[in-house]
Design an enzyme around this catalytic site. Structure first.
Site, PDB file in Angstrom:
ATOM      1  N   HIS A 354      70.865  45.347  57.634  1.00  0.00           N
ATOM      2  CA  HIS A 354      69.441  45.262  57.959  1.00  0.00           C
ATOM      3  C   HIS A 354      69.174  45.558  59.426  1.00  0.00           C
ATOM      4  O   HIS A 354      68.097  46.030  59.788  1.00  0.00           O
ATOM      5  CB  HIS A 354      68.872  43.915  57.514  1.00  0.00           C
ATOM      6  CG  HIS A 354      68.584  43.923  56.044  1.00  0.00           C
ATOM      7  ND1 HIS A 354      69.493  43.489  55.116  1.00  0.00           N
ATOM      8  CD2 HIS A 354      67.527  44.418  55.349  1.00  0.00           C
ATOM      9  CE1 HIS A 354      68.981  43.682  53.910  1.00  0.00           C
ATOM     10  NE2 HIS A 354      67.800  44.242  54.019  1.00  0.00           N
ATOM     11  N   CYS A 665      62.975  52.997  47.240  1.00  0.00           N
ATOM     12  CA  CYS A 665      62.617  52.541  48.591  1.00  0.00           C
ATOM     13  C   CYS A 665      63.845  52.173  49.417  1.00  0.00           C
ATOM     14  O   CYS A 665      63.711  51.726  50.547  1.00  0.00           O
ATOM     15  CB  CYS A 665      61.635  51.372  48.537  1.00  0.00           C
ATOM     16  SG  CYS A 665      62.336  49.897  47.810  1.00  0.00           S
TER      17      CYS A 665
HETATM   18  C1  PEP Z   1      67.401  47.921  48.919  1.00  0.00           C
HETATM   19  O1  PEP Z   1      68.194  47.037  48.595  1.00  0.00           O
HETATM   20  O2  PEP Z   1      67.580  49.124  48.709  1.00  0.00           O
HETATM   21  C2  PEP Z   1      66.170  47.565  49.650  1.00  0.00           C
HETATM   22  C3  PEP Z   1      65.250  48.460  49.898  1.00  0.00           C
HETATM   23  O3  PEP Z   1      66.052  46.307  50.089  1.00  0.00           O
HETATM   24  P1  PEP Z   1      66.826  45.723  51.354  1.00  0.00           P
HETATM   25  O4  PEP Z   1      67.510  46.871  52.043  1.00  0.00           O
HETATM   26  O5  PEP Z   1      65.816  45.073  52.225  1.00  0.00           O
HETATM   27  O6  PEP Z   1      67.785  44.757  50.746  1.00  0.00           O
END
Ligand code: PEP
Ligand code: MG
Length: 745
Positions: A354, A665
């Site tokens: 993240h 996404c």
């Molecule tokens: C994903 O897991 O692809 C997502 C968009 O959520 P995050 O990266 O915040 O876990």
């Protein structure tokens, strides 16, 4: 030659006792010359695409720290590239032999070079040379291999680079956010109390007293705010009292002042004073008091963090900095004002952490999983090559100049792409894709609009929670969500409910798990903590009054029951608000598809959800059993892995059959090679960081959907990620816009 085991042990022991890396390396090459009776022995270490001479006996010493040999060229370069030793009686006859004038090694004929291998990577080459033609026997070869193995674990290149001040030294890592960043280094506030604190008594006491007092006040406020609000609910009153007592303990405060009076910085004084208390508590044979030692550590950490934050504010004032740390968190980035960061470097984590995602969203070049990061000094200028996943330490002014020019060219490229802002993302044969943006911080909202986003495809609502010091209240959340909806007035906004856990722990609600990515995350956490979810849903609903573009998205769904429970709660919240006279419409509700177990249950989504957004980061992590955050397995994390594309295709087809809108996404949506496949699958929307969006739009406009479908079918028949990568890379090159995606090679 024969060398006894005792001799070998003595050589290694003497090397280990050397004070500096330079002395250690020199001792080993000298010992090799003595034992093998050869005139030359040299040590080269790899740095990016080169090998650097770090010790020699017999060659020109002026080359130490200066002479660089290209990887893959000459005998040394070939050994480094292939990882295989060479033992040659007559080196000049070897086809790879390459004369290096500055080494003045013309008269040497016999040659043996062995690779130095650490954790599967060649990190250097150890070389022996002789005047006469000589092939080394097995015993001699294994002696040099033994020394090379020792060097692999013992030679600290980071320390060598730092103490020798080596210029243009390259540290390798994982490309995490593109672009070139240049700026002075600031090490991130470490959560480890004792890291990187200057122990020298060279500070002005009055300034340090002021710093300590400010930090103490802030730490007290933290404890009151965090533990105060959670205390009643979670039975933390005792802890709040313990922390409060320590923060007002005259003995502790006096001890800090006395270290400051000796000229130490406030952080060091707090560290010393708290260490004394911790030692005293741990010496007492009482489990309760031993546990109090942890409280002292936590309180001291809070004060130190605030002391350091004050130092940082002073540094950041003038120019953007490069934030460096062993474990830089998304919240560390969010703590800086917009424009303050020129780059982010972390020794742990990968491009899917993240931290990397937040850096990308803000357009900050970032490299994760950087090796030998301790070679980086505070305050020095650093070049961050986000495209290639490299960092250049101690750049010369000539190199800095070159990179400033490269950066200006990149900015120019972006400016040209900005001209696409108002054009649609439409393929050559007329297929339209909705391009949305991923956000979470208010500061990254406007870039999306500037880059032509058609809406927000993923609003990571946990980010405001992560940067807060305690749970935001309903009205605080409402204000944030309203600002987001207003900013994108008329455009769809997909707000995800709180997705904490995994690599996003809340500092004020910490719990520890052995396997956090398989643990209490997303909807699993919020359904178990309904007051938190209820507050958030009420805030979202209130924010949407008069702004009907809100869509609510649920993360980490693995069970159909979770959707039902969520929708029941959402409707309860809506009814509560309606009863107070508010006109709250029913938002569309969808899920993130990121837990593989949901794929085979997709039939049950019919009538339950309005849309599906593929969370490819987690979906890939769970499908391939590869921790998205672990730099050691980062090379196994692959969005174009045969299993990933097969499952994503299955999801898209099923969603189409069910008539449910389907998008992506996760980072896959901005991976140019994966985008070709997603286009072939007839995906409805792609959501990505604002800074990637113009490039992906440009790519889509250069492709045809029909061709993408054909390529998808070919890719589905390939058995390896490498083969798929190759196929797609060729397609990207044929599109003529491959220059926009430099990191793909
Ligand atoms: C994903 O897991 O692809 C997502 C968009 O959520 P995050 O990266 O915040 O876990
Ligand atoms: Mg996810």
């Amino acid at each position: 030659m024969p060398v006894s085991i005792n001799q070998l042990r003595a050589i290694i022991q003497t090397a280990a006792d050397k004070r500096t890396q330079r002395e250690k390396a020199q001792h080993l090459v000298d010992a090799i010359c003595d034992v093998l009776c050869v005139p030359v022995s040299s040590l080269y270490v790899t740095t990016g695409e080169e090998l650097l001479l770090v010790a020699t006996k017999g060659l020109s010493e002026s080359g130490i720290g200066c002479t660089r040999l290209p990887m893959g060229v000459g005998l040394v370069g070939s050994i480094a590239e292939s990882g295989n030793a060479l033992n040659l009686a007559n080196a000049p006859e070897h086809p790879a032999f390459h004369r290096v004038d500055e080494l003045a090694e013309d008269s040497f004929v016999g040659f043996m070079g062995v690779p130095i291998v650490h954790l599967g990577h060649t990190v250097g080459v150890l070389v022996v040379q002789t005047n006469e033609s000589r092939a080394f026997n097995d015993e001699e070869e294994s002696f040099v291999i033994t020394i090379a193995s020792q060097l692999a674990v013992d030679f600290d290149i980071a320390d060598f680079v730092q103490t020798e001040g080596l210029s243009n030294y390259v540290l390798n890592g994982k490309a995490a956010s593109p672009g070139i960043g240049i700026g002075p280094v600031v090490w991130v506030n470490s959560s480890e109390l004792y890291e990187d604190i200057d122990p020298e008594p060279s500070f002005i006491p009055s300034e340090q007293r002021h710093c300590f007092e400010g930090a103490l006040d802030l730490a007290k406020r933290d404890v009151e705010d965090t533990l105060g609000s959670l205390g009643a609910e979670h039975n933390l009153d005792g802890l709040a009292d313990a922390y409060g007592a320590m923060l007002s303990d005259p003995g502790f405060i006096e001890a800090v002042y006395s270290f400051i009076e000796l000229g130490h910085c406030a952080s060091f004084a707090v560290q010393q004073a708290s260490e004394n208390i911790i030692d005293a508590l741990q010496a007492i044979d009482d489990p309760y008091l031993k546990a109090r030692a942890d409280d002292v550590f936590h309180v001291a950490s809070k004060i130190v963090a605030h002391c350091r934050a004050q130092d940082l504010e002073a540094i950041v004032h003038d120019h953007p900095i490069v934030l460096v740390g062993h474990n830089v968190a998304a919240t560390d980035i969010a703590a800086y004002p917009s424009g303050a960061l020129a780059g982010v470097i972390s020794s742990s984590g990968s491009g899917l952490s993240h931290t990397a995602i937040v850096a990308k969203a803000l357009g900050i070049p970032c490299v994760m999983g950087v090796e030998n990061i301790s070679a980086i000094d505070v305050g020095q200028d650093l070049i961050v090559e986000g495209n290639l996943g490299r960092v250049i330490v101690h750049p010369t002014s000539a190199l800095l100049q070159e990179y400033h020019e490269l950066r200006a060219r990149e900015a120019q490229e972006y400016a040209e792409l900005a001209e696409l802002r108002d054009l649609m993302a439409i393929t050559l044969d007329g297929q339209r894709i909705q391009l949305l943006v991923n956000t979470g911080l208010l500061s990254e909202i406007t870039p999306g609009l500037k880059m032509g986003a058609e809406g927000i495809g993923l609003y990571r609502s946990e980010i405001p929670f992560l940067v807060a010091e305690s749970f935001p209240t309903e009205s605080e959340q409402e204000a944030i969500y309203r600002q987001v909806l207003e900013c994108y007035n008329g455009k769809p906004v997909y707000m995800r409910t709180l997705d904490i856990g995994g690599d996003k722990p809340l500092p004020y609600f910490s719990f520890s798990e052995q396997n956090p990515f398989l643990g209490w995350r997303g909807i699993r956490f919020t359904l178990d903590n309904r007051p938190i979810l209820r507050t958030q849903l009420r805030a979202m609903l209130r924010a949407s009054i008069g702004l009907p573009t809100l869509n609510i998205m649920v993360p980490m769904v693995g069970e159909i029951d979770q959707i039902d429970a969520f929708k029941t709660l959402l409707e309860q919240c809506r009814q509560e608000l309606i009863e107070t006279g508010l006109d709250v419409r029913q938002p569309k509700v969808g899920i993130m598809l990121e837990v593989p177990s949901l794929i085979s249950q997709m039939d049950f989504l019919s009538g339950r959800v309005d849309f599906i957004s593929i969370g490819s980061n987690d979906l890939t992590q769970y499908l391939l059993a590869v921790d998205r955050n672990n730099e050691r397995v980062a090379s196994l994390f692959n969005h174009v892995h045969p299993a990933v594309i097969a499952e994503v295709y299955r999801i898209v087809r099923k969603a189409k059959t069910l008539g449910i809108k389907i998008g992506v996404c996760g980072e896959m949506a901005s991976h140019p090679l994966a985008v070709i496949l997603l286009l072939g699958m007839d995906i409805d929307s792609l959501s990505m960081s604002a800074f990637q969006l113009p490039k992906i739009k440009c790519l889509i406009r250069a492709l045809s959907q029909e061709r993408a479908e054909l390529i998808l079918q070919r890719a589905l028949r390939k058995s390896s990620a490498a083969a798929i990568h190759e196929l797609l890379l060729q397609e990207l090159r044929d599109s003529g816009v491959d220059y926009l995606f430099k990191s793909l090679g």
